[in-house]
Design a protein around this motif. Structure first.
Motif, PDB file in Angstrom:
ATOM      1  N   GLY A 231      16.147  -3.912  -8.436  1.00 22.87           N
ATOM      2  CA  GLY A 231      15.268  -4.874  -7.724  1.00 22.87           C
ATOM      3  C   GLY A 231      15.025  -4.281  -6.161  1.00 22.87           C
ATOM      4  N   LEU A 232      15.987  -4.108  -5.775  1.00 20.38           N
ATOM      5  CA  LEU A 232      16.082  -3.466  -4.398  1.00 20.38           C
ATOM      6  C   LEU A 232      15.239  -2.315  -4.254  1.00 20.38           C
ATOM      7  N   LYS A 233      15.252  -1.144  -5.162  1.00 19.09           N
ATOM      8  CA  LYS A 233      14.560  -0.123  -5.248  1.00 19.09           C
ATOM      9  C   LYS A 233      13.312  -0.345  -5.349  1.00 19.09           C
ATOM     10  N   GLN A 234      12.877  -1.401  -6.362  1.00 20.24           N
ATOM     11  CA  GLN A 234      11.373  -1.688  -6.702  1.00 20.24           C
ATOM     12  C   GLN A 234      10.594  -2.333  -5.153  1.00 20.24           C
ATOM     13  N   LEU A 235      11.404  -3.279  -4.811  1.00 17.15           N
ATOM     14  CA  LEU A 235      10.974  -3.785  -3.218  1.00 17.15           C
ATOM     15  C   LEU A 235      10.499  -2.717  -2.291  1.00 17.15           C
ATOM     16  N   LEU A 236      11.742  -1.643  -2.177  1.00 23.74           N
ATOM     17  CA  LEU A 236      11.369  -0.658  -1.235  1.00 23.74           C
ATOM     18  C   LEU A 236       9.964   0.371  -1.626  1.00 23.74           C
ATOM     19  N   LEU A 237       9.930   0.480  -2.829  1.00 23.06           N
ATOM     20  CA  LEU A 237       8.755   1.340  -3.142  1.00 23.06           C
ATOM     21  C   LEU A 237       7.523   0.614  -2.921  1.00 23.06           C
ATOM     22  N   GLU A 238       7.662  -0.859  -3.303  1.00 26.62           N
ATOM     23  CA  GLU A 238       6.176  -1.434  -3.126  1.00 26.62           C
ATOM     24  C   GLU A 238       5.978  -1.445  -1.458  1.00 26.62           C
ATOM     25  N   ARG A 239       6.966  -1.687  -0.761  1.00 25.01           N
ATOM     26  CA  ARG A 239       6.607  -1.611   0.757  1.00 25.01           C
ATOM     27  C   ARG A 239       6.160  -0.214   1.025  1.00 25.01           C
ATOM     28  N   LYS A 240       6.954   0.844   0.661  1.00 23.16           N
ATOM     29  CA  LYS A 240       6.478   2.133   0.913  1.00 23.16           C
ATOM     30  C   LYS A 240       4.918   2.374   0.316  1.00 23.16           C
ATOM     31  N   LEU A 241       4.495   1.538  -0.692  1.00 23.54           N
ATOM     32  CA  LEU A 241       3.256   1.710  -1.019  1.00 23.54           C
ATOM     33  C   LEU A 241       2.250   1.277  -0.456  1.00 23.54           C
ATOM     34  N   ALA A 242       2.646  -0.124  -0.186  1.00 25.56           N
ATOM     35  CA  ALA A 242       1.711  -0.811   0.991  1.00 25.56           C
ATOM     36  C   ALA A 242       1.408  -0.308   2.240  1.00 25.56           C
ATOM     37  N   ALA A 243       2.652   0.428   2.691  1.00 24.73           N
ATOM     38  CA  ALA A 243       2.537   1.154   4.006  1.00 24.73           C
ATOM     39  C   ALA A 243       1.514   2.286   3.796  1.00 24.73           C
ATOM     40  N   LEU A 244       1.651   3.247   2.722  1.00 27.77           N
ATOM     41  CA  LEU A 244       0.907   4.420   2.655  1.00 27.77           C
ATOM     42  C   LEU A 244      -0.608   3.944   2.446  1.00 27.77           C
ATOM     43  N   THR A 245      -0.895   2.551   1.743  1.00 27.46           N
ATOM     44  CA  THR A 245      -2.054   2.289   1.539  1.00 27.46           C
ATOM     45  C   THR A 245      -2.733   2.036   2.666  1.00 27.46           C
ATOM     46  N   GLU A 246      -2.064   1.167   3.581  1.00 28.34           N
ATOM     47  CA  GLU A 246      -2.554   0.641   4.941  1.00 28.34           C
ATOM     48  C   GLU A 246      -2.668   2.322   6.047  1.00 28.34           C
ATOM     49  N   THR A 247      -1.884   3.168   5.622  1.00 29.92           N
ATOM     50  CA  THR A 247      -2.248   4.388   6.506  1.00 29.92           C
ATOM     51  C   THR A 247      -3.288   5.102   5.925  1.00 29.92           C
TER      52      THR A 247
ATOM     53  N   ARG B 178     -12.756  15.041  -1.502  1.00 26.26           N
ATOM     54  CA  ARG B 178     -11.658  14.896  -2.159  1.00 26.26           C
ATOM     55  C   ARG B 178     -10.583  13.815  -1.518  1.00 26.26           C
ATOM     56  N   LEU B 179     -10.717  13.580  -0.267  1.00 27.69           N
ATOM     57  CA  LEU B 179      -9.684  12.574   0.405  1.00 27.69           C
ATOM     58  C   LEU B 179     -10.053  11.261  -0.386  1.00 27.69           C
ATOM     59  N   ARG B 180     -11.454  10.815  -0.578  1.00 32.74           N
ATOM     60  CA  ARG B 180     -11.862   9.591  -1.098  1.00 32.74           C
ATOM     61  C   ARG B 180     -11.467   9.628  -2.606  1.00 32.74           C
ATOM     62  N   GLU B 181     -11.511  10.763  -3.096  1.00 33.79           N
ATOM     63  CA  GLU B 181     -10.880  10.759  -4.526  1.00 33.79           C
ATOM     64  C   GLU B 181      -9.243  10.269  -4.681  1.00 33.79           C
ATOM     65  N   GLU B 182      -8.714  11.189  -3.693  1.00 33.57           N
ATOM     66  CA  GLU B 182      -7.262  10.733  -3.553  1.00 33.57           C
ATOM     67  C   GLU B 182      -7.106   9.482  -3.251  1.00 33.57           C
ATOM     68  N   LEU B 183      -7.788   8.713  -2.393  1.00 33.07           N
ATOM     69  CA  LEU B 183      -7.742   7.427  -2.106  1.00 33.07           C
ATOM     70  C   LEU B 183      -8.136   6.241  -3.224  1.00 33.07           C
ATOM     71  N   ASP B 184      -9.033   6.920  -4.249  1.00 28.40           N
ATOM     72  CA  ASP B 184      -9.167   6.199  -5.284  1.00 28.40           C
ATOM     73  C   ASP B 184      -8.015   6.242  -6.334  1.00 28.40           C
ATOM     74  N   ARG B 185      -7.392   7.370  -6.298  1.00 29.85           N
ATOM     75  CA  ARG B 185      -6.193   7.458  -7.099  1.00 29.85           C
ATOM     76  C   ARG B 185      -4.911   6.623  -6.611  1.00 29.85           C
ATOM     77  N   GLU B 186      -4.854   6.587  -5.163  1.00 29.29           N
ATOM     78  CA  GLU B 186      -3.858   5.969  -4.515  1.00 29.29           C
ATOM     79  C   GLU B 186      -4.287   4.236  -4.901  1.00 29.29           C
ATOM     80  N   ARG B 187      -5.265   3.838  -4.947  1.00 28.41           N
ATOM     81  CA  ARG B 187      -5.619   2.653  -5.306  1.00 28.41           C
ATOM     82  C   ARG B 187      -5.039   2.355  -6.600  1.00 28.41           C
ATOM     83  N   GLU B 188      -5.675   3.282  -7.528  1.00 32.96           N
ATOM     84  CA  GLU B 188      -4.928   3.230  -9.016  1.00 32.96           C
ATOM     85  C   GLU B 188      -3.607   3.074  -9.325  1.00 32.96           C
ATOM     86  N   GLU B 189      -2.921   3.917  -8.352  1.00 33.12           N
ATOM     87  CA  GLU B 189      -1.544   3.972  -8.357  1.00 33.12           C
ATOM     88  C   GLU B 189      -0.999   2.428  -7.787  1.00 33.12           C
ATOM     89  N   ARG B 190      -1.517   2.112  -6.894  1.00 33.46           N
ATOM     90  CA  ARG B 190      -1.209   0.958  -6.570  1.00 33.46           C
ATOM     91  C   ARG B 190      -1.493  -0.404  -7.344  1.00 33.46           C
TER      92      ARG B 190
END
Length: 477
Positions: free
Chosen positions: A360-376, A36-48
């Motif tokens: 633009g600022l909100k999009q940058l924040l969301l991208e940064r949060k997404l990158a941090a979540l991906t790394e985590t 399930r975690l791998r599937e969730e990781l795949d979904r996170e990658r798709e969302e990324r």
């Protein structure tokens, strides 16, 4: 592909339904968790990958919007220059119009003053003329009325005197005529009776003498009788002539009386003609009286018209002053509205730029949060793999890894909840800002058919459709 939050809630719900913690799970259950975690990781990658595509699109849209903004600003500057030129022309036209209006007002004032002077002079002249004519007519009317009254009284007195005198004369003439006729009738009747009696006595005496001396003196008596008869004839003829003379004398006296009566009748007819002439003069004066009254009425009407004309001139002057003031007020209102229009355009531009910067600022924040979540997630996946590899070696280490995994899942769920709350708050702010921008544009009468921004609901619906369709990450896998 179902949404990520629903899957995580389902996983959490399953752990609750099974009433098992990570320590109590078996190896198969842990493997299922790993799957399930791998599937969730795949979904996170798709969302990324989806967010990266959205970022590229937003960046492209930002550049397009920036170019459009620059074009609109250039067009706005050109429009401002045109508006300034139009305002300058309008000011020049207003100045020319004011000068023309002043010239027209001065001419109108001169004309009105000239008309007032002419009206006053003509009114004064007409009033003096009408006053003089009215006074003269009134004097003439009073004189005519006085003459008419005097003549009427004089004629009445003359008529009465003539009638009385004529009646007296007629009565006297009638009395005298009757008296003379009666006296003459009595006189001549007595004379005729006396003469007849005398002649009868004389004839009787003569007849008696003749009868006494008839026999002796037939021839003498016949001759005497003839002489007596001739003498009687002459006497009767003389008496007849005298009667004719008296009758002629009476006729002459009657003719004189008739002439006197005719003279009196002529005097009476002359008096009646004088009376008729005075009546005609009175009628003429009465006929002239309505004309004089009409002239007086015309004078009053002319005076009323002059007063009405003066009042109308005053009203027109007041209306002209009111129109001038209204024109100045309209010019001031136009300048004020133009200033408000410029301020609203500037505010609109500032609001759009501010909104774009915030997005633009909100999009940058969301991208940064997404990158941090991906790394985590990648780190946690590596740790989980290491834990699974070591689970065959040490059961205690497996239980500790399960505890760490449970903590990681809970922290990730908390992060997801926080991101969802942030997303809901951002959606609300975005919708409010978008509605405010639309209202401002409507107030400024700007058409909305080319409005580039969409509501958050439409944006999320588009994202859901893109998630359901196979993305580039899924195709790579």
């Amino acid at each position: 592909m179902p949404p990520k939050t629903q899957i995580k809630k389902a996983v959490k719900g399953k752990s609750v339904v099974d009433c098992l913690s990570t320590e109590e799970m078996s190896k198969d259950q842990l493997e299922e968790h790993i799957v399930r975690l791998r599937e969730e990781l795949d979904r996170e990658r798709e969302e990324r990958s989806y967010f990266q595509l959205e970022r590229d699109k937003i960046q492209a849209f930002w550049e397009i919007s920036k170019r459009r903004l620059e074009e609109q600003q250039a067009e706005l500057r050109s429009r401002n220059r045109e508006r300034e030129e139009a305002e300058e022309r309008h000011r020049v036209e207003i100045t020319v119009y004011k000068q023309k209006l002043k010239h027209v007002l001065s001419e109108h004032h001169d004309t009105v003053s000239g008309l007032k002077v002419d009206a006053v002079t003509s009114t004064a002249l007409l009033q003096n003329q009408h006053t003089q004519s009215e006074l003269g007519l009134q004097r003439d009317l009073h004189d005519l009325q006085a003459d008419f009254r005097e003549k009427k009284l004089h004629n009445g007195n003359l008529n009465k005197e003539l009638e009385l005198k004529h009646q007296v004369e007629l009565m006297e003439l009638a009395i005298n005529r009757d008296k003379i006729i009666r006296d003459m009738e009595v006189k001549y009747h007595d004379k005729m009776q006396s003469m007849a009696e005398a002649e009868a006595k004389k004839r009787q005496a003569e007849v008696d003498g003749i009868e006494d001396r008839m026999k002796s003196r037939v021839e003498t008596l016949i001759e005497e009788h003839d002489r007596a008869l001739r003498h009687a004839d002459h006497y009767y003829s003389a008496v007849q002539k005298k009667l004719l003379l008296d009758q002629k004398k009476l006729k002459d006296e009657l003719a004189k009386e008739t002439k006197l009566q005719a003279r009196a009748d002529r005097k009476l007819s002359a008096a009646e003609r004088e009376k008729k002439r005075l009546s005609e003069a009175l009628q003429e004066a009465q006929q002239k009286l309505p004309e004089l009254q009409k002239q007086q009425h015309d004078y009053k009407q002319a005076k009323t018209k002059i007063v009405a004309t003066k009042a109308r001139v005053k009203v027109l002057e007041k209306e002209l002053r009111d129109l001038s003031m209204e024109h100045e007020l309209m010019l001031q209102a136009f300048e004020k509205v133009q200033q408000q229009h410029d301020e609203l355009l500037q505010k609109q531009t500032e609001v759009i730029l501010d909104m774009q910067q915030k997005n633009g600022l909100k999009q940058l924040l969301l991208e940064r949060k997404l990158a941090a979540l991906t790394e985590t997630v990648e780190k946690k996946e590596a740790q989980l793999c290491a834990a699974l590899a070591a689970s065959n070696i040490d059961q205690t280490a497996g239980s500790s890894a399960a505890n760490k995994l449970q903590g990681m899942l809970e922290s990730k769920q908390a992060t997801i909840d926080a991101l969802q709350s942030d997303l809901a708050r951002d959606r609300t702010e975005y919708d409010n800002l978008l509605q405010t921008c639309k209202e401002k544009l409507k107030d400024l009468d700007v058409p909305l058919y080319d409005f580039p921004f969409r509501s958050s609901e439409l944006l999320l619906a588009g994202q859901t459709r893109r998630r359901d369709s196979p993305g580039p990450a899924a195709s790579n896998q």
